[in-house]
Design a protein around this motif. Structure first.
Motif, PDB file in Angstrom:
ATOM      1  N   PRO A   1       7.117  -5.406  -1.839  1.00  0.00           N
ATOM      2  CA  PRO A   1       7.632  -4.673  -0.683  1.00  0.00           C
ATOM      3  C   PRO A   1       7.064  -5.234   0.616  1.00  0.00           C
ATOM      4  N   ALA A   2       7.748  -4.976   1.697  1.00  0.00           N
ATOM      5  CA  ALA A   2       7.255  -5.346   3.025  1.00  0.00           C
ATOM      6  C   ALA A   2       7.690  -4.277   4.012  1.00  0.00           C
ATOM      7  N   GLU A   3       6.751  -3.814   4.811  1.00  0.00           N
ATOM      8  CA  GLU A   3       7.045  -2.805   5.829  1.00  0.00           C
ATOM      9  C   GLU A   3       6.600  -3.338   7.183  1.00  0.00           C
ATOM     10  N   LEU A   4       7.570  -3.628   8.027  1.00  0.00           N
ATOM     11  CA  LEU A   4       7.283  -4.175   9.355  1.00  0.00           C
ATOM     12  C   LEU A   4       6.938  -3.021  10.284  1.00  0.00           C
TER      13      LEU A   4
ATOM     14  N   TRP B   1       7.207 -12.503 -10.109  1.00  0.00           N
ATOM     15  CA  TRP B   1       6.534 -11.224  -9.809  1.00  0.00           C
ATOM     16  C   TRP B   1       6.408 -10.462 -11.120  1.00  0.00           C
ATOM     17  N   ASP B   2       5.198 -10.316 -11.608  1.00  0.00           N
ATOM     18  CA  ASP B   2       4.957  -9.665 -12.889  1.00  0.00           C
ATOM     19  C   ASP B   2       4.519  -8.231 -12.658  1.00  0.00           C
ATOM     20  N   PRO B   3       5.383  -7.240 -12.943  1.00  0.00           N
ATOM     21  CA  PRO B   3       5.014  -5.837 -12.684  1.00  0.00           C
ATOM     22  C   PRO B   3       3.875  -5.343 -13.560  1.00  0.00           C
ATOM     23  N   SER B   4       3.659  -5.971 -14.713  1.00  0.00           N
ATOM     24  CA  SER B   4       2.561  -5.537 -15.582  1.00  0.00           C
ATOM     25  C   SER B   4       1.207  -5.836 -14.954  1.00  0.00           C
ATOM     26  N   ILE B   5       1.156  -6.800 -14.050  1.00  0.00           N
ATOM     27  CA  ILE B   5      -0.091  -7.145 -13.358  1.00  0.00           C
ATOM     28  C   ILE B   5      -0.199  -6.407 -12.031  1.00  0.00           C
ATOM     29  N   ARG B   6       0.904  -6.353 -11.301  1.00  0.00           N
ATOM     30  CA  ARG B   6       0.868  -5.800  -9.944  1.00  0.00           C
ATOM     31  C   ARG B   6       1.220  -4.317  -9.883  1.00  0.00           C
ATOM     32  N   GLY B   7       1.707  -3.744 -10.971  1.00  0.00           N
ATOM     33  CA  GLY B   7       1.920  -2.306 -11.035  1.00  0.00           C
ATOM     34  C   GLY B   7       3.270  -1.835 -10.542  1.00  0.00           C
ATOM     35  N   ILE B   8       3.854  -2.503  -9.543  1.00  0.00           N
ATOM     36  CA  ILE B   8       5.161  -2.120  -9.025  1.00  0.00           C
ATOM     37  C   ILE B   8       6.149  -3.242  -9.316  1.00  0.00           C
ATOM     38  N   TYR B   9       7.442  -2.933  -9.187  1.00  0.00           N
ATOM     39  CA  TYR B   9       8.466  -3.831  -9.696  1.00  0.00           C
ATOM     40  C   TYR B   9       8.937  -4.886  -8.702  1.00  0.00           C
ATOM     41  N   ALA B  10       8.623  -4.750  -7.449  1.00  0.00           N
ATOM     42  CA  ALA B  10       9.085  -5.709  -6.446  1.00  0.00           C
ATOM     43  C   ALA B  10       8.041  -5.846  -5.355  1.00  0.00           C
TER      44      ALA B  10
ATOM     45  N   ARG C   1       0.824  -1.204   0.000  1.00  0.00           N
ATOM     46  CA  ARG C   1       0.000   0.000   0.000  1.00  0.00           C
ATOM     47  C   ARG C   1       0.865   1.264   0.000  1.00  0.00           C
ATOM     48  N   ASN C   2       1.890   1.286   0.858  1.00  0.00           N
ATOM     49  CA  ASN C   2       2.742   2.474   0.936  1.00  0.00           C
ATOM     50  C   ASN C   2       3.501   2.706  -0.365  1.00  0.00           C
ATOM     51  N   GLU C   3       3.994   1.623  -0.968  1.00  0.00           N
ATOM     52  CA  GLU C   3       4.717   1.761  -2.234  1.00  0.00           C
ATOM     53  C   GLU C   3       3.787   2.241  -3.334  1.00  0.00           C
ATOM     54  N   PHE C   4       2.576   1.696  -3.348  1.00  0.00           N
ATOM     55  CA  PHE C   4       1.606   2.098  -4.373  1.00  0.00           C
ATOM     56  C   PHE C   4       1.252   3.572  -4.230  1.00  0.00           C
ATOM     57  N   VAL C   5       0.963   3.997  -3.001  1.00  0.00           N
ATOM     58  CA  VAL C   5       0.611   5.402  -2.775  1.00  0.00           C
ATOM     59  C   VAL C   5       1.805   6.309  -3.060  1.00  0.00           C
ATOM     60  N   ASP C   6       3.006   5.861  -2.691  1.00  0.00           N
ATOM     61  CA  ASP C   6       4.197   6.681  -2.911  1.00  0.00           C
ATOM     62  C   ASP C   6       4.450   6.891  -4.396  1.00  0.00           C
ATOM     63  N   THR C   7       4.230   5.856  -5.212  1.00  0.00           N
ATOM     64  CA  THR C   7       4.427   6.027  -6.656  1.00  0.00           C
ATOM     65  C   THR C   7       3.341   6.912  -7.261  1.00  0.00           C
TER      66      THR C   7
END
Length: 397
Positions: free
Chosen positions: A355-358, A344-353, A27-33
């Motif tokens: 991520p995990a935020e503990l 991990w397919d970025p064309s489906i998930r939108g981001i390239y990796a 979520r954070n990576e998606f919002v940040d992009t």
């Protein structure tokens, strides 16, 4: 049974922490992009009629931009010219979403001009050519220094109709913003060049507004409308991606419930183990009761036995989950290697990796759930042991 309970709780708590960390990171990576590559608020004009034709062009874009910059909380207001064209290079074609923007405003875009994931070329030469996303460069097979053609069906207007416009631009800068859909389609031209190319002489299509606190965009939207007058309309980043973010919130809640059930099932193994322990230790319980041990003392003994299993399992689960979240990149690389690539397919998930935020709050939620359930399920067999009649326990001894 104790080992089964311990392993079950460990895996359940680890799964819960890993899932919460991945969802928070995604979520954070998606919002940040989103915030790092797009306008926080887009201000555009309502439809009006000019010379018999409808239009949404902003003729007085400088006045609008100055009024928007004066609103408290606004950090930037940049006039834009936008258009969709076809990019071409040596027989390869790609759809390109062109943004016409000034050089100074381009430098303030976080994921493009300030801190892109990757960048090639010299952004200071922006006025000499075009800046494109790495996905566009990859699809066309171009590198810095190559010249690409932009082809638009809305070209010069002549007596015989509108002819397609074809212009060539040198690629001076290639960026990776971190969002697959942006990198695959985004390109930037200078504002004046985009006005010429899209026939927007003396006009802009919209005003890109950046604000100090993007999460409070709804509070400032009305102030922006007031600043530009009755013709203005706004489109916030929440309007553009709100449905996706709401879907993530729902998914987060559902995943927490599902994994909470998994933790519950794991803790129920404690009941099985304690009931068997009570059955096996019936004679010992009867002897202890006859020599003066109280019901409360017996209950505490068996409660400690069950609770200790839950505590140890929770500690191991937190450690396993935290290690998985911290080394998520290495783990995904190993999974990608086993899968032969494409895990991990970025064309489906939108981001390239992945991520995990503990986050501390997620760890505390998992720990509270696990310990709470462990303590609760332990009470029932412990009470059964405490209420055992010593006479019945020793009847056949």
């Amino acid at each position: 049974m104790t080992w089964i309970s311990l392993i079950g709780i460990t895996l359940a708590v680890a799964a819960l922490i890993i899932t919460l960390a991945v969802r928070a990171g995604f979520r954070n990576e998606f919002v940040d992009t989103i915030l790092g590559s797009n306008a926080h608020v887009t201000v555009y004009s309502s439809i009006y009629v000019e010379d018999g034709d409808t239009s949404r062009e902003i003729k007085d874009f400088d006045v609008w931009a100055d009024a928007l910059r004066a609103v408290p909380g606004v950090t930037r207001a940049a006039p834009l010219v936008r258009g969709q064209v076809m990019g071409s290079f040596r027989g390869s074609n790609a759809a390109v979403d062109v943004y016409g923007i000034s050089y100074d405003d381009l430098l303030t875009i976080p994921r493009v001009g300030q801190n892109p994931d990757e960048a090639w070329g010299d952004i200071s030469r922006f006025s000499d050519g075009i800046a494109i996303g790495s996905g566009v460069a990859r699809e066309l097979g171009v590198a810095v220094g190559d010249k690409i053609k932009l082809i638009s069906p809305e070209g010069a207007k002549t007596a015989f109709g509108t002819s397609p416009r074809v212009s060539s631009y040198e690629v001076v800068y290639v960026f990776t913003a971190g969002r697959y859909d942006i990198d695959k389609t985004r390109a930037y031209l200078t504002f004046s060049e985009a006005q010429k190319y899209f026939n927007r002489q003396g006009a802009a299509d919209e005003i890109e507004v950046m604000i100090e606190h993007p999460e409070k965009v709804d509070d400032i939207a009305m102030h922006l409308l007031t600043a530009v007058g009755d013709r203005g309309m706004v489109w916030t980043w929440r309007d553009a991606s709100g449905s996706f973010l709401r879907a993530l919130d729902i998914e987060d809640n559902v995943m927490f419930v599902i994994l909470a059930i998994l933790v519950t099932v794991a803790t129920l193994n404690i009941i099985s183990g304690l009931i068997m322990l009570v059955k096996n230790k019936g004679r010992d319980i009867g002897i202890l009761r006859t020599i003066g041990l109280t019901q409360g003392s017996v209950m505490r003994v068996f409660f400690i036995c069950g609770a200790f299993t839950g505590i140890v399992g929770t500690v191991f689960g937190v450690a396993l989950g935290a290690l998985f979240a911290m080394y998520i990149d290495n783990i995904m690389s190993f999974v990608n290697y086993l899968n032969g690539g494409g895990a991990w397919d970025p064309s489906i998930r939108g981001i390239y990796a992945l991520p995990a935020e503990l986050r501390l709050v997620d760890v505390l939620k998992a720990v509270s759930l696990s310990l709470g359930l462990s303590f609760i399920v332990t009470i029932f067999p412990a009470r059964k042991a405490a209420r055992m009649n010593p006479v019945e326990a020793l009847r056949y001894e």
